[in-house]
Design an enzyme around this catalytic site. Sequence first.
Site, PDB file in Angstrom:
ATOM      1  N   HIS A 285       0.832  -1.226   0.000  1.00  0.00           N
ATOM      2  CA  HIS A 285       0.000   0.000   0.000  1.00  0.00           C
ATOM      3  C   HIS A 285       0.853   1.257   0.000  1.00  0.00           C
ATOM      4  O   HIS A 285       1.900   1.319   0.650  1.00  0.00           O
ATOM      5  CB  HIS A 285      -1.045  -0.010   1.120  1.00  0.00           C
ATOM      6  CG  HIS A 285      -0.517   0.076   2.523  1.00  0.00           C
ATOM      7  ND1 HIS A 285      -0.256   1.272   3.154  1.00  0.00           N
ATOM      8  CD2 HIS A 285      -0.244  -0.888   3.440  1.00  0.00           C
ATOM      9  CE1 HIS A 285       0.151   1.041   4.395  1.00  0.00           C
ATOM     10  NE2 HIS A 285       0.182  -0.256   4.596  1.00  0.00           N
TER      11      HIS A 285
ATOM     12  N   ASP B 288       6.118   1.255   6.716  1.00  0.00           N
ATOM     13  CA  ASP B 288       4.708   0.893   6.555  1.00  0.00           C
ATOM     14  C   ASP B 288       4.009   1.923   5.682  1.00  0.00           C
ATOM     15  O   ASP B 288       3.550   2.938   6.154  1.00  0.00           O
ATOM     16  CB  ASP B 288       4.047   0.827   7.934  1.00  0.00           C
ATOM     17  CG  ASP B 288       2.608   0.360   7.881  1.00  0.00           C
ATOM     18  OD1 ASP B 288       2.183  -0.190   6.846  1.00  0.00           O
ATOM     19  OD2 ASP B 288       1.895   0.557   8.886  1.00  0.00           O
TER      20      ASP B 288
ATOM     21  N   GLU C 116      -5.191   1.849   2.806  1.00  0.00           N
ATOM     22  CA  GLU C 116      -5.112   0.599   3.573  1.00  0.00           C
ATOM     23  C   GLU C 116      -5.248   0.873   5.058  1.00  0.00           C
ATOM     24  O   GLU C 116      -5.896   0.108   5.788  1.00  0.00           O
ATOM     25  CB  GLU C 116      -3.781  -0.108   3.283  1.00  0.00           C
ATOM     26  CG  GLU C 116      -3.637  -1.470   3.967  1.00  0.00           C
ATOM     27  CD  GLU C 116      -3.149  -1.413   5.409  1.00  0.00           C
ATOM     28  OE1 GLU C 116      -3.312  -2.419   6.128  1.00  0.00           O
ATOM     29  OE2 GLU C 116      -2.616  -0.354   5.829  1.00  0.00           O
ATOM     30  N   GLU C 117      -4.618   1.950   5.529  1.00  0.00           N
ATOM     31  CA  GLU C 117      -4.586   2.221   6.957  1.00  0.00           C
ATOM     32  C   GLU C 117      -5.970   2.490   7.540  1.00  0.00           C
ATOM     33  O   GLU C 117      -6.168   2.365   8.748  1.00  0.00           O
ATOM     34  CB  GLU C 117      -3.658   3.406   7.254  1.00  0.00           C
ATOM     35  CG  GLU C 117      -2.198   3.176   6.894  1.00  0.00           C
ATOM     36  CD  GLU C 117      -1.515   2.130   7.767  1.00  0.00           C
ATOM     37  OE1 GLU C 117      -2.194   1.529   8.628  1.00  0.00           O
ATOM     38  OE2 GLU C 117      -0.304   1.908   7.580  1.00  0.00           O
TER      39      GLU C 117
ATOM     40  N   ASP D   4       3.277  -6.233   3.594  1.00  0.00           N
ATOM     41  CA  ASP D   4       2.911  -5.146   4.498  1.00  0.00           C
ATOM     42  C   ASP D   4       3.332  -5.463   5.927  1.00  0.00           C
ATOM     43  O   ASP D   4       2.667  -5.079   6.878  1.00  0.00           O
ATOM     44  CB  ASP D   4       1.395  -4.889   4.433  1.00  0.00           C
ATOM     45  CG  ASP D   4       0.979  -3.642   5.202  1.00  0.00           C
ATOM     46  OD1 ASP D   4       1.843  -2.784   5.469  1.00  0.00           O
ATOM     47  OD2 ASP D   4      -0.214  -3.536   5.570  1.00  0.00           O
TER      48      ASP D   4
ATOM     49  N   HIS E 214       3.746   2.962  12.705  1.00  0.00           N
ATOM     50  CA  HIS E 214       2.778   4.047  12.954  1.00  0.00           C
ATOM     51  C   HIS E 214       3.324   5.126  13.885  1.00  0.00           C
ATOM     52  O   HIS E 214       2.567   5.758  14.613  1.00  0.00           O
ATOM     53  CB  HIS E 214       1.475   3.496  13.533  1.00  0.00           C
ATOM     54  CG  HIS E 214       0.711   2.613  12.606  1.00  0.00           C
ATOM     55  ND1 HIS E 214      -0.540   2.096  12.935  1.00  0.00           N
ATOM     56  CD2 HIS E 214       0.982   2.154  11.364  1.00  0.00           C
ATOM     57  CE1 HIS E 214      -0.984   1.355  11.937  1.00  0.00           C
ATOM     58  NE2 HIS E 214      -0.075   1.377  10.968  1.00  0.00           N
TER      59      HIS E 214
END
Length: 471
Positions: free
Chosen positions: A290, A302, A336-337, A364, A434
Amino acid sequence: MTPLIFLFMGVLHLLPSCCGGPVLEDGGHLKTFGEIKEEIAGYQNVAKAIIDLAVYGKAQNRSYERLALLVDTVGPRLSGSKNLEKAIQIMYQNLVDDGLENVHLEPVKVPHWERGQESAVMLEPRNHSMSILGLGSSVGTPPKGITAEVLVVSSFEELHRRASEARGKIVVYNQPYKGYPESVQYRVKGAVEAAKVGAVASLIRSVASLSIYSPHTGIQVYQDGVPQIPTACITVEDAEMMARMASRGIKIVIQLKMEAKNYPDTDSFNTVAEITGSKYPEQVVLVSGHLDSWDVGQGALDDGGGAFVSWEALSLIKDLGLRPKRTLRLVLWTAEEQGGIGALQYYQLHKVNISNFSLVMESDLGTFMPTGLQFTGSDKARAIIKEVMNLLQPINITQVFEGGEGTDINYWIQAGVPGANLLDDLMRYFFFHHSHGDTMTVLDPMQMNYSAAVWAVVSYVIADLDEMLPR
């Protein structure tokens, strides 16, 4: 799974497949496993050529350098942001310039949330400014903030047991880290469970395997009929400190201010490129990562790394002049998140052709040194994947694990398509996940080379076999 999906899968079971089904197009019979094993062994020279190009040859470090250029130029890429749309347009041109085929953008609607300014200050028992990150889709506080006493709990069970104490308070979750799948439930559902017992806000201990005073954001989900309260993640250190204070009977008061706001859904795109199959172009092996990220750090780990080793897989195959029997399709997902929003709309658009998807692949989980491949599919398909992974013995990455699911490919897997995920050091992955620490600094170009080699060998061989993977 709905009854309609059960019916659809039942019909698929009765239909002959165009390739890999009961009868082949040339009238021949399905290969035995021994014949398939022998066929796969014939790819040793191709696998070696891919490995040599990716790890030792002119493509060495290419995926790292390509990614660094994008994230240094654009930065983080939150769903609905101008940064994400700029990155999508850059990637579209990159794929065209790379000579890939059928490069195009598929429009989707995605959530648009912005965090704004945010702060959390402990007022009692002492003054302490805390490092926080609002959670995705959270509402904001009133302009003057929310000032309230804190209730610290270590689990949902403790929260429900102490429900009478929660009304009017800020609930702080200090849940122990027990691996991501279990611990992330507090981030996703923490605000809802706190609101059910009358809390005015919630603060969640960051879901991280290591902390150096680093908050880790992520999506949270409200529930219909439950008040929407502001919610943010705090550091492991602050969560544990407040738990110690509370255990001593000390009153804790926090002032929370968040400008977070949700806006109407906006336009975005999944980015697609292909190497068209030479014999069965309608059949697909899907390779993906992603392109979106959270709005902190650079979104390098990420999932910049996963997206770019997926692109690199097609680049390596193209550079070697290889063209598999089936189409290799690269998809760089958007949003995606926020729960696989772009991937869901892609599935809804393309599921009519589900019988033509041999394998769906998603990277991912980071691009540190790969340990192998996670796989979900039939026993027969798993045996084939194990033989393909044996082609990677020159770099000693041959293991096949359970659990090939991924947010963006789960829709296909749940409908019966085999799925695979690139696996590496997950403990280290969640050090940076994140957070502001998700930057190019945590990535290693050599490890990305190995990741790309695994991805390219697996995708090419599966796409080039005489038969599709059995379901």
